[in-house]
Design an enzyme around this catalytic site. Structure first.
Site, short mmCIF file in Angstrom:
data_model
loop_
_atom_site.label_atom_id
_atom_site.label_comp_id
_atom_site.label_asym_id
_atom_site.label_seq_id
_atom_site.Cartn_x
_atom_site.Cartn_y
_atom_site.Cartn_z
N ASP A 181 -0.74 -1.11 6.12
CA ASP A 181 -0.47 -0.76 7.30
C ASP A 181 -1.25 -1.30 8.42
O ASP A 181 -2.25 -2.06 8.27
CB ASP A 181 -0.95 0.76 7.37
N ASP A 230 -3.33 -0.65 10.59
CA ASP A 230 -4.19 0.21 11.16
C ASP A 230 -5.67 0.05 10.55
O ASP A 230 -5.42 -1.04 9.47
CB ASP A 230 -3.94 1.78 11.22
N GLU A 237 0.93 -1.15 0.12
CA GLU A 237 -0.04 -0.09 -0.04
C GLU A 237 0.95 1.30 0.05
O GLU A 237 1.75 1.31 0.97
CB GLU A 237 -0.92 -0.07 1.27
#
Ligand code: TSJ
Length: 693
Positions: free
Chosen positions: A554, A556, A481
């Site tokens: 990530d 998150d 990403e």
């Protein structure tokens, strides 16, 4: 009564019977496919199938399944009770025949069933053979009978143990899977059984199925004890292959003692399913997180040439086809004649209707089956006396009479329905025509990607930093990403075996886009060409250019969302990659902790706390919280997330037993409706954390 006495009483016949079940114990795989967790669970389904048969015959409306504290399972129904009278062919009570003669099962009952479920014809005797012990209790004619077997052998003859009300009839079976056979695990998974029982309940309208977990925490985990090992050694004394089995058990005992027994809070575990609407409610359930295109759920049923057919369907505003087929309540993920009949009927009936009503002009091309099935959720369920299963995994129906039966019943009843419900008919036709146009545009876009792949190397996406090794077995591709993380990954990687494909921003949600848009999407095109396999009908796993596809996002919420979008794309377009275990999730760390020039990485808050406890919570501890991959330099990224020696990869699994559930997972996570998604995330917090499907 001992076995010798049994032999004396029944002579040669009985000896043959004992040999029969010995064969099952020698080659359990031949009868239940695998002795891993999946085979273990099949034992339960096998027993439950018998009770469901009783329900299908119209004599039972309630089944209770209990996972007991010793990890045995009890299945109880309120049917007629397995017949206890002597079966004259075998000279023993019918119930004993059911449990001790291979391939007997429900057909021995006299009246018999029109339909016999049973997983691929494997019977109760197989479960008996593979159980340390099995007890059956029958209530019939005001009496309670009981019999016990150990590893398939009769311990005592069927005996009367009490009395009950005459109206109280039924069968109760309790069995403990044999640890000598199921060396990998003998621990049942509540959720796995729950999903199958829910499916059973949907497929058998009006039947109430309850599942209860009575295990204490300790017993819900597999623990091999010394006494078990002693017992096993005794039982396997001098047997062929015995040593190997004992060794496996010893290894497991070692694993058990290593593993910390985690304290999990245990809530009451009992679920109950009962659907008076049957597969109609199944379709409603599958569409719960989607926008239906019309209110009705179409439902057709009928019988022809010995095939009982039930179909339920409803379109939603998505672009995916979610059609699930069953034969005698067994899922047929590879389809077969019943599914062909359904598809034929749908295509023909809608084209006839559209032409007749001038929705489609005479000179316009017919709607394709795919056009009509865009956004379709459907269940096709047939019951047939002698199902023939074909294909590699025996999950495809072969009986040709099923094709004709489904085709004619659906054609006839759907035609009438469309005539009586012109608004619904119009809605489906309009949607199909839009699909047809989009498909035409998509074909053009797809031809473009295809022509490029033919040129192979030259066509690889520009952003791809490919690896030099050309043997796919050695190669992995990181889907990363963001450009900056992509840059770090390119610097960090092992150029020989690791390829990097950076993706920009959020990727397209394929649950909500038509094919033309999907094929036109740059990130998706890049992945398709990089993987090399093609998609859908063109898919060829032999052409896969990397045996590990690693999604690196990530740690998150946004990262998890992107990973889910990527997984959704792979699941819809190349599910084989997941089935074959080629898809992984990288696990970047959440924290870096520095102290006295030493570095630790923590992948969770828990782990950080553990490290802090170990090294001391001093002032000079330097803790860095990674918000994204981009915050790590190349070296850190290599050390923590990409170095095959140290990284953690999660392999993405797919439970083949529960296709419809998986479909629902994706539509729920990726769909428009907020409510079901929130419920789902609350119910499945683990999924969102691990993205393990
Ligand atoms: F097979 C089995 F042992 F696995 C098993 C069978 C397990 C359980 C939990 C239930 C059953 C079962 C079998 N429930 N109900 C029946 N019914 C019969 O076997 C039965 C009863 C009556 C007649 C009849 O013709 O009168 C025929 C049958 C097959």
């Amino acid at each position: 009564m001992s076995n010798t006495e049994v032999k004396n009483e029944y002579g040669a016949d009985q000896i043959q019977i004992l040999e029969g079940l010995e064969a099952v114990r020698k080659r359990p795989g031949m009868y239940i496919g695998t002795t891993a967790s999946r085979g273990l669970h099949h034992l339960v389904y096998e027993i439950v199938d018998n009770s469901v048969d009783e329900a299908l015959a119209g004599y039972c409306n309630e089944i209770n399944v209990i996972i007991n504290d010793d990890n045995s399972v009890t299945v109880k129904d309120n049917g007629r009770g397995i017949p206890v009278g002597i079966n004259h062919k075998a000279g023993i009570p019918a119930v004993e025949v059911v449990f001790t003669i291979l391939h007997a099962g429900g057909k021995f009952g006299g009246g018999g069933y029109k339909v016999s479920g049973g997983l691929h014809g494997v019977g109760a005797s197989v479960v008996n053979a593979l159980s340390e012990w099995l007890e059956v209790e029958i209530r019939q004619g005001g009496k309670v009978y009981r019999q016990r077997y150990e590893r398939g052998k009769t311990v005592y003859k069927l005996k009367e143990v009490g009395e009950c009300d005459k109206s109280e009839t039924g069968t109760k079976v309790t069995f403990l899977p044999d640890k000598l056979i199921f060396t990998e695990t003998t621990i049942f998974d509540f959720n796995t059984i729950k999903l199958r029982l829910r499916e059973m309940a949907f497929l058998t309208k009006g039947l109430k199925i309850t599942l209860r977990d009575d295990r204490s925490e300790e017993h819900a985990k597999s623990l091999v004890t010394d006494s078990m090992i002693e017992e096993a050694k005794e039982a396997m004394e001098g047997k062929e292959g015995g040593e190997e089995q004992i060794n496996k058990l010893l290894n497991r005992a070692e694993e058990d003692s290593k593993e910390e027994k985690k304290e999990e809070k245990k809530e009451v575990k009992e679920v109950s399913f009962c659907y008076d609407g049957g597969i109609k409610e199944y379709v409603k359930y599958l569409n719960k997180s989607k926008e239906a295109l019309y209110e009705d759920i179409l439902y057709f049923e009928g019988e022809k040439n010995g095939v009982y057919v039930e179909v339920a369907l409803q379109h939603n505003d998505s672009y995916n086809e979610s059609v699930f087929s069953f034969v005698n309540n067994i899922s047929t993920p590879e389809g077969g004649t019943h599914l062909q009949g359904f598809r034929n009927a749908l295509t023909k009936t809608f084209n006839d209707y559209a032409k007749l009503n001038k929705i489609l002009k005479d000179n316009e091309p017919n709607l394709s089956g795919e056009d009509i099935r865009e956004g379709l959720t459907a269940i096709v369920s047939v019951k047939i006396e002698d199902p023939q299963f074909e294909g590699q995994t025996k999950q495809k129906l072969g009986n040709s009479e099923a094709r004709g039966a489904v085709d004619s019943i659906v054609s006839e009843k759907l035609t009438i329905y469309l005539e009586q419900n012109p608004t619904v008919a119009r809605t489906i036709c309009d949607k199909s025509i839009l699909a047809q146009r989009a498909r035409e545009a998509a074909r053009k876009a797809k031809d473009l990607t295809r022509r490029k792949t033919a040129l192979d190397i030259g066509a690889l996406p520009g952003k791809l930093a490919d690896c030099s090794d050309k043997d796919p077995k050695n190669c992995e591709i990181y889907i990363v990403e963001g450009d900056s993380a992509g840059g770090s990954a390119k610097t960090a990687r092992n150029r020989a075996t690791q390829a990097i494909l950076p993706l920009r921003g959020k990727i397209l949600n394929v649950e909500k886009a038509r094919l033309d848009k999907i094929y036109g999407n740059a990130e998706i095109k890049a992945m398709i060409t990089a993987f090399g396999t093609g998609i859908h009908d063109d898919f060829d796993i032999e052409k896969l250019r990397y045996h590990k596809i690693i999604l690196m996002t990530d740690a998150d919420v946004d990262g998890a969302h992107i990973a889910t979008l990527l997984l959704t794309f792979i699941y819809r377009f190349m599910p084989e990659l997941i089935k074959e275990g080629h898809v992984y999730l990288a696990q970047p760390p959440l924290y870096q902790l520095k102290k006295n020039n030493k570095i630790w990485y923590a992948y969770s808050d828990e782990e950080l706390n553990k490290i802090l406890t170990e090294v001391g919570r001093d002032q000079n501890n330097k803790i860095q919280r990674y918000k994204g991959l981009g915050e790590m330099d190349a070296e850190q990224l290599w050390d923590t997330t990409m170095d095959p020696e140290h990284r953690i990869l999660l392999r993405v699994n797919m439970d083949e037993d529960s296709q419809s559930e998986l479909d629902l997972t994706f539509t729920t996570l990726m769909g428009d409706k907020v409510e079901p998604r929130r419920d789902f995330i609350e119910e499945n917090a683990k999924f969102v954390k691990n993205l393990d499907i």
